[in-house]
Motif scaffolding. Structure first.
Motif, PDB file in Angstrom:
ATOM      1  N   TRP A  24     -37.129  38.675  66.263  1.00  0.00           N
ATOM      2  CA  TRP A  24     -38.278  38.781  67.145  1.00  0.00           C
ATOM      3  C   TRP A  24     -39.458  39.335  66.354  1.00  0.00           C
ATOM      4  CZ3 TRP A  24     -34.347  42.169  66.910  1.00  0.00           C
ATOM      5  CH2 TRP A  24     -34.646  43.515  66.744  1.00  0.00           C
ATOM      6  N   GLN A  25     -40.652  39.159  66.862  1.00  0.00           N
ATOM      7  CA  GLN A  25     -41.881  39.628  66.188  1.00  0.00           C
ATOM      8  C   GLN A  25     -42.527  40.680  67.079  1.00  0.00           C
ATOM      9  OE1 GLN A  25     -44.474  36.603  64.943  1.00  0.00           O
ATOM     10  NE2 GLN A  25     -45.912  37.967  63.920  1.00  0.00           N
ATOM     11  N   THR A  26     -42.816  41.831  66.516  1.00  0.00           N
ATOM     12  CA  THR A  26     -43.379  42.933  67.287  1.00  0.00           C
ATOM     13  C   THR A  26     -44.850  42.693  67.521  1.00  0.00           C
ATOM     14  OG1 THR A  26     -43.979  44.214  65.367  1.00  0.00           O
ATOM     15  CG2 THR A  26     -41.747  44.465  66.138  1.00  0.00           C
ATOM     16  N   VAL A  27     -45.347  43.457  68.480  1.00  0.00           N
ATOM     17  CA  VAL A  27     -46.765  43.286  68.804  1.00  0.00           C
ATOM     18  C   VAL A  27     -47.640  43.786  67.668  1.00  0.00           C
ATOM     19  CG1 VAL A  27     -46.389  43.408  71.281  1.00  0.00           C
ATOM     20  CG2 VAL A  27     -46.722  45.517  69.997  1.00  0.00           C
ATOM     21  N   ALA A  28     -47.057  44.591  66.769  1.00  0.00           N
ATOM     22  CA  ALA A  28     -47.846  45.104  65.647  1.00  0.00           C
ATOM     23  C   ALA A  28     -47.896  44.139  64.501  1.00  0.00           C
ATOM     24  CB  ALA A  28     -47.245  46.423  65.167  1.00  0.00           C
ATOM     25  N   ARG A  65     -44.462  34.976  49.194  1.00  0.00           N
ATOM     26  CA  ARG A  65     -43.486  35.588  48.293  1.00  0.00           C
ATOM     27  C   ARG A  65     -43.087  36.964  48.810  1.00  0.00           C
ATOM     28  NH1 ARG A  65     -46.596  36.309  42.774  1.00  0.00           N
ATOM     29  NH2 ARG A  65     -47.280  34.206  43.333  1.00  0.00           N
ATOM     30  N   ILE A  66     -41.892  37.379  48.471  1.00  0.00           N
ATOM     31  CA  ILE A  66     -41.417  38.725  48.807  1.00  0.00           C
ATOM     32  C   ILE A  66     -41.831  39.619  47.654  1.00  0.00           C
ATOM     33  CG2 ILE A  66     -39.411  40.145  49.235  1.00  0.00           C
ATOM     34  CD1 ILE A  66     -38.013  37.688  50.371  1.00  0.00           C
ATOM     35  N   VAL A  67     -42.659  40.605  47.954  1.00  0.00           N
ATOM     36  CA  VAL A  67     -43.186  41.447  46.876  1.00  0.00           C
ATOM     37  C   VAL A  67     -42.496  42.795  46.799  1.00  0.00           C
ATOM     38  CG1 VAL A  67     -45.421  40.326  46.919  1.00  0.00           C
ATOM     39  CG2 VAL A  67     -45.033  42.286  48.395  1.00  0.00           C
ATOM     40  N   SER A  68     -41.716  43.164  47.815  1.00  0.00           N
ATOM     41  CA  SER A  68     -41.040  44.460  47.776  1.00  0.00           C
ATOM     42  C   SER A  68     -39.739  44.357  48.542  1.00  0.00           C
ATOM     43  CB  SER A  68     -41.936  45.543  48.369  1.00  0.00           C
ATOM     44  OG  SER A  68     -41.244  46.776  48.426  1.00  0.00           O
ATOM     45  N   THR A  69     -38.663  44.641  47.864  1.00  0.00           N
ATOM     46  CA  THR A  69     -37.353  44.623  48.525  1.00  0.00           C
ATOM     47  C   THR A  69     -36.573  45.892  48.254  1.00  0.00           C
ATOM     48  OG1 THR A  69     -36.393  43.523  46.595  1.00  0.00           O
ATOM     49  CG2 THR A  69     -37.206  42.117  48.367  1.00  0.00           C
ATOM     50  N   LEU A 103     -31.944  49.948  58.804  1.00  0.00           N
ATOM     51  CA  LEU A 103     -33.065  49.012  58.660  1.00  0.00           C
ATOM     52  C   LEU A 103     -33.422  48.850  57.188  1.00  0.00           C
ATOM     53  CD1 LEU A 103     -35.457  50.099  61.567  1.00  0.00           C
ATOM     54  CD2 LEU A 103     -33.939  48.128  61.512  1.00  0.00           C
ATOM     55  N   LEU A 104     -33.582  47.610  56.763  1.00  0.00           N
ATOM     56  CA  LEU A 104     -34.105  47.304  55.433  1.00  0.00           C
ATOM     57  C   LEU A 104     -35.511  46.734  55.603  1.00  0.00           C
ATOM     58  CD1 LEU A 104     -31.048  45.685  53.643  1.00  0.00           C
ATOM     59  CD2 LEU A 104     -31.853  48.046  53.522  1.00  0.00           C
ATOM     60  N   HIS A 105     -36.427  47.261  54.827  1.00  0.00           N
ATOM     61  CA  HIS A 105     -37.829  46.870  54.954  1.00  0.00           C
ATOM     62  C   HIS A 105     -38.220  45.930  53.808  1.00  0.00           C
ATOM     63  CE1 HIS A 105     -38.451  49.892  58.067  1.00  0.00           C
ATOM     64  NE2 HIS A 105     -37.785  50.739  57.306  1.00  0.00           N
ATOM     65  N   LEU A 106     -38.868  44.838  54.170  1.00  0.00           N
ATOM     66  CA  LEU A 106     -39.405  43.894  53.189  1.00  0.00           C
ATOM     67  C   LEU A 106     -40.911  43.801  53.370  1.00  0.00           C
ATOM     68  CD1 LEU A 106     -36.907  40.920  53.643  1.00  0.00           C
ATOM     69  CD2 LEU A 106     -36.686  42.862  52.117  1.00  0.00           C
ATOM     70  N   GLU A 107     -41.596  43.487  52.295  1.00  0.00           N
ATOM     71  CA  GLU A 107     -43.035  43.209  52.354  1.00  0.00           C
ATOM     72  C   GLU A 107     -43.243  41.770  51.871  1.00  0.00           C
ATOM     73  OE1 GLU A 107     -44.513  47.731  51.326  1.00  0.00           O
ATOM     74  OE2 GLU A 107     -44.986  46.088  49.992  1.00  0.00           O
ATOM     75  N   VAL A 108     -43.751  40.944  52.745  1.00  0.00           N
ATOM     76  CA  VAL A 108     -43.963  39.528  52.436  1.00  0.00           C
ATOM     77  C   VAL A 108     -45.459  39.293  52.319  1.00  0.00           C
ATOM     78  CG1 VAL A 108     -43.647  37.164  53.205  1.00  0.00           C
ATOM     79  CG2 VAL A 108     -41.866  38.865  53.632  1.00  0.00           C
ATOM     80  N   LEU A 109     -45.872  38.716  51.193  1.00  0.00           N
ATOM     81  CA  LEU A 109     -47.292  38.461  50.925  1.00  0.00           C
ATOM     82  C   LEU A 109     -47.574  36.964  51.073  1.00  0.00           C
ATOM     83  CD1 LEU A 109     -50.098  39.381  49.911  1.00  0.00           C
ATOM     84  CD2 LEU A 109     -49.278  38.901  47.587  1.00  0.00           C
ATOM     85  N   ILE A 118     -44.866  42.946  57.259  1.00  0.00           N
ATOM     86  CA  ILE A 118     -43.695  43.813  57.133  1.00  0.00           C
ATOM     87  C   ILE A 118     -42.527  43.155  57.870  1.00  0.00           C
ATOM     88  CG2 ILE A 118     -42.783  46.116  57.488  1.00  0.00           C
ATOM     89  CD1 ILE A 118     -45.124  45.931  55.552  1.00  0.00           C
ATOM     90  N   VAL A 119     -41.414  42.995  57.201  1.00  0.00           N
ATOM     91  CA  VAL A 119     -40.208  42.402  57.792  1.00  0.00           C
ATOM     92  C   VAL A 119     -39.113  43.458  57.774  1.00  0.00           C
ATOM     93  CG1 VAL A 119     -38.485  40.582  57.612  1.00  0.00           C
ATOM     94  CG2 VAL A 119     -40.869  40.113  57.011  1.00  0.00           C
TER      95      VAL A 119
END
Length: 782
Positions: A24-28, A65-69, A103-109, A118-119
């Motif tokens: 799902w996608q948050t409102v943020a 691209r995924i810039v932070s994993t 929770l694992l946080h990803l940053e997708v650019l 933010i994923v």
């Protein structure tokens, strides 16, 4: 995601274990996925491309691209399908431990839109771990006098799973003396106690062997067992007691291994052997068991391994004091790890445009950098900088992201490339920093026209050059690069030119070498002016012109031309008169000559090459004047023949000769008498009259013919002099310096005026010849 109310049932647990994902996608603007742990490598996580609002066709150009994993890249983007897939087999317990939510946080650019998304991926638990006791066997030594209801703490089993998959309860093998009882502590941590339900009788039974089973709530249920051995003793009726219920200590993460953290203290009212206590640590996680240790005798707790604030900021454990009778007490120990600045900032290049046009406006993006520091607080605050003398600047775009952009106009011809060193420095004490180098190359545009090595060219070539001879070489350079700097040359036709320039010279379009297409004649062409154009290979091309002045140098290729005395058209030679009574230095005539060449090639000199009477006449070396050198004597002949040589000053010199005939006499009768006396010898008296008449008639006829020819010759010379004065004729265009003599004399003409009358009487011809007069006329071209 299934409701938590259904987790206790078998169908609910099965749904959690085998669900692949829920997104799902948050409102943020964040995207969240949920997957179970222990998924195979390459398993589908979520349709990231769809959740980003992109089409599959846009994927290659959007630069997603995924810039932070994090430290371990657990996920990757499938560029063919746009799906987020798992790259590692994930163990929730290893990644998140006992956290309720993992929770694992990803940053997708999204590079083309400079959008950072933010994923969050939640790893849900499955029942993949059975409860496990740290010790396979518990042994208690209990006095037979121990009162009923006495409790003996047991080590709880550990189950890394969470929720219903975690530890749910214990069971003790069937016996009549002991039971299990769980107590809830103030910290919400349960305690497991072995409770004496019936007095012991050592004489009846000295050892009781029990089986303790721990079970979880998973489906299927998993369990773990431990052996409980009870040895019945006598007389230890007091348990130890700690001085405080909770011990707290703070320690820097960089303390060396073996550093003392604190000392716990417990006392036992018993005496002798029953008061000797043994300390041990309990409720240690796997990592904590490798980091801390306690001295069993003194109660000193020290480090057994390295602390790392970035791995764990705090530790919670229990210390147990046990006497010889197996009576024990427990106290909680809280260790807080203090962060120190032990991590240098890391710089990650997420996007780079290594080639930049030199006409790029200020603010053009060159690189996108991600800056991270694993420390916390001020130790994790990072600032970035570059050298101040570069035409670039750093600007912060998003959290932990910096953009390297152009700051002012660029010029490839001045500097073709830059090595930009980016320095990231944290605010720790002392501060730590790291650097990375970015190579930026400037691409060329055609902004420079070709420039000739000289503002103008003046070159010379000797006349009579062969066709194709090299004249000169022009050179132009272009500060641009590549095709923009490739220079070609061409000739520009001038206006008003009699003949096209292309018939005289040509140029090599690649080298700039100029060649003569024909042989030049100095007497026809002394100077040629033209322009050369240099054009570069840019689009559009730039041009520049330069003037070339080609001077034709004279060579000695023309012999002197004698103007006076001129050769008569009938082949006879002219006759000059010289009075016999003339004094030395008397001007008889002047030889006039010109040379079509110039300079020293036209400098003429005169010399007497041959004479009938050597020493009687002289010729001026530079003037060409023929003068008497001495007085005439009787033996000097009536007719003097002089050969005058005219020579130029070229190398090799060229020359011409002229023959001057001089008649020596004071008057015409004298001349005739001299001629008659020389014409016949003495004869007998009888034939003298007849021969004399014949001779006089012949001489008179010859003289009359001579006078007529002389007058015609003088008229012709006068006309030629008039033509020379009007600058018409063969040498009308020749400069003054080309004529004979350094005084600029063009011609020196003699005019003779004579009157003659013829009368007949007594059978004779009589000539009356007035006195001969000679006038010299000198005309100058100056």
């Amino acid at each position: 995601m299934a409701a938590k109310a259904g987790l206790g049932s078998a169908p609910g647990r099965s749904l959690v274990c085998f669900a692949l994902l829920i997104a799902w996608q948050t409102v943020a603007g964040e995207i969240r996925y949920s997957i179970p742990e222990e998924m195979q490598k390459g398993s589908f996580v979520g349709n990231l491309l769809k959740d980003l609002g992109l089409d599959l066709q846009e994927l290659p150009d959007s630069g997603v691209r995924i810039v932070s994993t994090g430290r371990t890249p657990y996920f990757a983007l499938n560029l063919k399908s746009g799906h987020l897939i798992a790259t590692e087999r994930m163990d929730r317990e290893q990644i998140c431990g006992q956290l309720e939510r993992c929770l694992l946080h990803l940053e997708v650019l999204v590079e083309d839109k400079v959008r950072l998304v933010i994923v969050d991926v939640e790893i849900t638990d499955i029942n993949d771990n059975a409860p496990r006791f740290q010790e396979a066997q518990f042994e208690f030594r209990i006095s037979e006098l121990t009162a009923v209801g006495t409790r003996y703490p047991l080590e709880e089993a550990q189950d890394p799973d969470v929720g219903t998959n975690s530890l749910q309860g214990y069971q003790l093998s069937s016996n009549e003396h002991f039971s299990l009882e769980a107590q809830a502590g103030a910290d919400a941590d349960g305690h497991l106690d072995l409770v004496l339900q019936k007095p012991l009788d050592r004489e009846e039974r000295a050892v009781h062997d029990l089986i303790l089973t721990a079970t979880d709530g998973g489906d299927p249920v998993r369990s773990g067992t431990a052996r409980v051995r009870v040895v019945v003793l006598d007389a230890n009726d007091n348990a130890p007691a700690f001085s405080q219920p909770v011990y707290t200590v703070s320690v820097l993460e960089n303390v060396p291994v073996g550093s003392l953290l604190l000392t716990v203290n417990a006392t036992d009212p018993d005496e002798a052997m029953h008061s000797a206590l043994t300390y041990s640590l309990r409720k240690l996680k796997d990592k904590a068991s490798q980091v801390f240790r306690v001295d069993a005798r003194t109660g000193e707790i020290s480090t057994a391994g390295n602390l790392d604030y970035e791995e764990a900021a705090s530790y919670e454990m229990e210390v147990q004091a046990k006497d010889s009778g197996d009576l024990s007490a427990r106290s909680k120990v809280l260790v807080t790890v203090i962060d120190v600045n032990d991590n240098v900032p890391t710089i990650t290049m997420t996007s780079l445009f290594s080639s930049v046009r030199e006409d790029s406006p200020p603010g053009t993006l060159i690189a996108l950098l991600n800056i991270r520091d694993e420390d916390s607080g001020r130790n994790g605050e990072v600032t970035c900088s570059i050298a101040a003398n570069l035409p670039f600047r750093l600007q912060k775009t998003l959290d932990n992201y910096y953009s390297l952009v152009t700051d002012r106009a660029l010029d490839r011809e001045r500097v073709s490339g830059y090595n930009v060193t980016v320095t990231a420095t944290d605010r720790g004490t002392p501060p730590l920093s790291s650097t990375t180098s970015i190579s930026v190359q400037l691409s060329d545009i055609n902004d420079n026209a070709p420039v000739f090595s000289q503002t103008s060219y003046t070159v010379s070539i000797p006349e009579n050059n062969p066709s194709g001879a090299s004249v000169c070489s022009v050179r132009a350079t272009d500060r641009d690069w590549g095709e923009n700097a490739r220079v070609t040359y061409s000739l520009l036709e001038g206006e008003g030119r009699e003949a096209p320039l292309s018939s005289a010279v040509s140029i090599n379009s690649e080298t700039g070498a100029v060649y003569a297409l024909r042989s030049f004649d100095y007497e026809q062409l002394r100077e040629l002016r033209f322009r050369v154009q240099a054009r570069d290979g840019g689009s559009p091309p730039l041009r520049s012109n330069v003037s070339v002045r080609l001077l034709v140098l004279d060579q000695n290729d023309n012999s002197p031309h004698i103007l006076h005395p001129a050769s008569p058209s009938d082949g006879s030679t002219g006759v000059e008169l010289a009075p016999r009574s003339s004094e030395p230095g008397y001007l008889v005539t002047k030889v006039v000559a010109v040379d079509a060449d110039s300079g020293q090639n036209a400098w003429l000199s005169y010399q007497l090459l041959k004479a009938t009477e050597p020493g009687l006449f002289s010729v001026g070396v530079h003037s060409g004047e023929v003068r008497t050198a001495r007085y005439f004597v009787d033996r000097d002949g009536l007719k003097q023949s002089l050969v005058v040589l005219v020579k130029d000053n070229g190398q090799p010199p060229l020359s011409a000769t002229v023959t001057v005939t001089v008649a020596v006499a004071d008057s015409i009768p004298e001349l005739l008498s001299d001629l008659s006396s020389l014409s016949a010898p003495a004869q007998p008296q009888s034939g003298l009259t007849l021969y004399l008449v014949i001779a006089v008639a012949s001489v008179s006829c010859v003289f009359l013919t001579f006078v007529i020819a002389l007058v015609a010759l003088r008229l012709r010379r006068w006309r030629e002099s008039q033509l020379l004065d009007s600058s018409s004729g063969t040498f009308g265009g020749v400069p003054v310096s080309h004529f004979v003599g350094i005084d600029g004399v063009r011609a020196f003409l003699h005019s003779y005026s004579q009157e003659a009358s013829l009368s007949a009487g007594s059978g004779k011809c009589q000539f009356t010849l007035p006195k001969l007069t000679c006038s010299s006329t000198c005309q100058s071209i100056e």
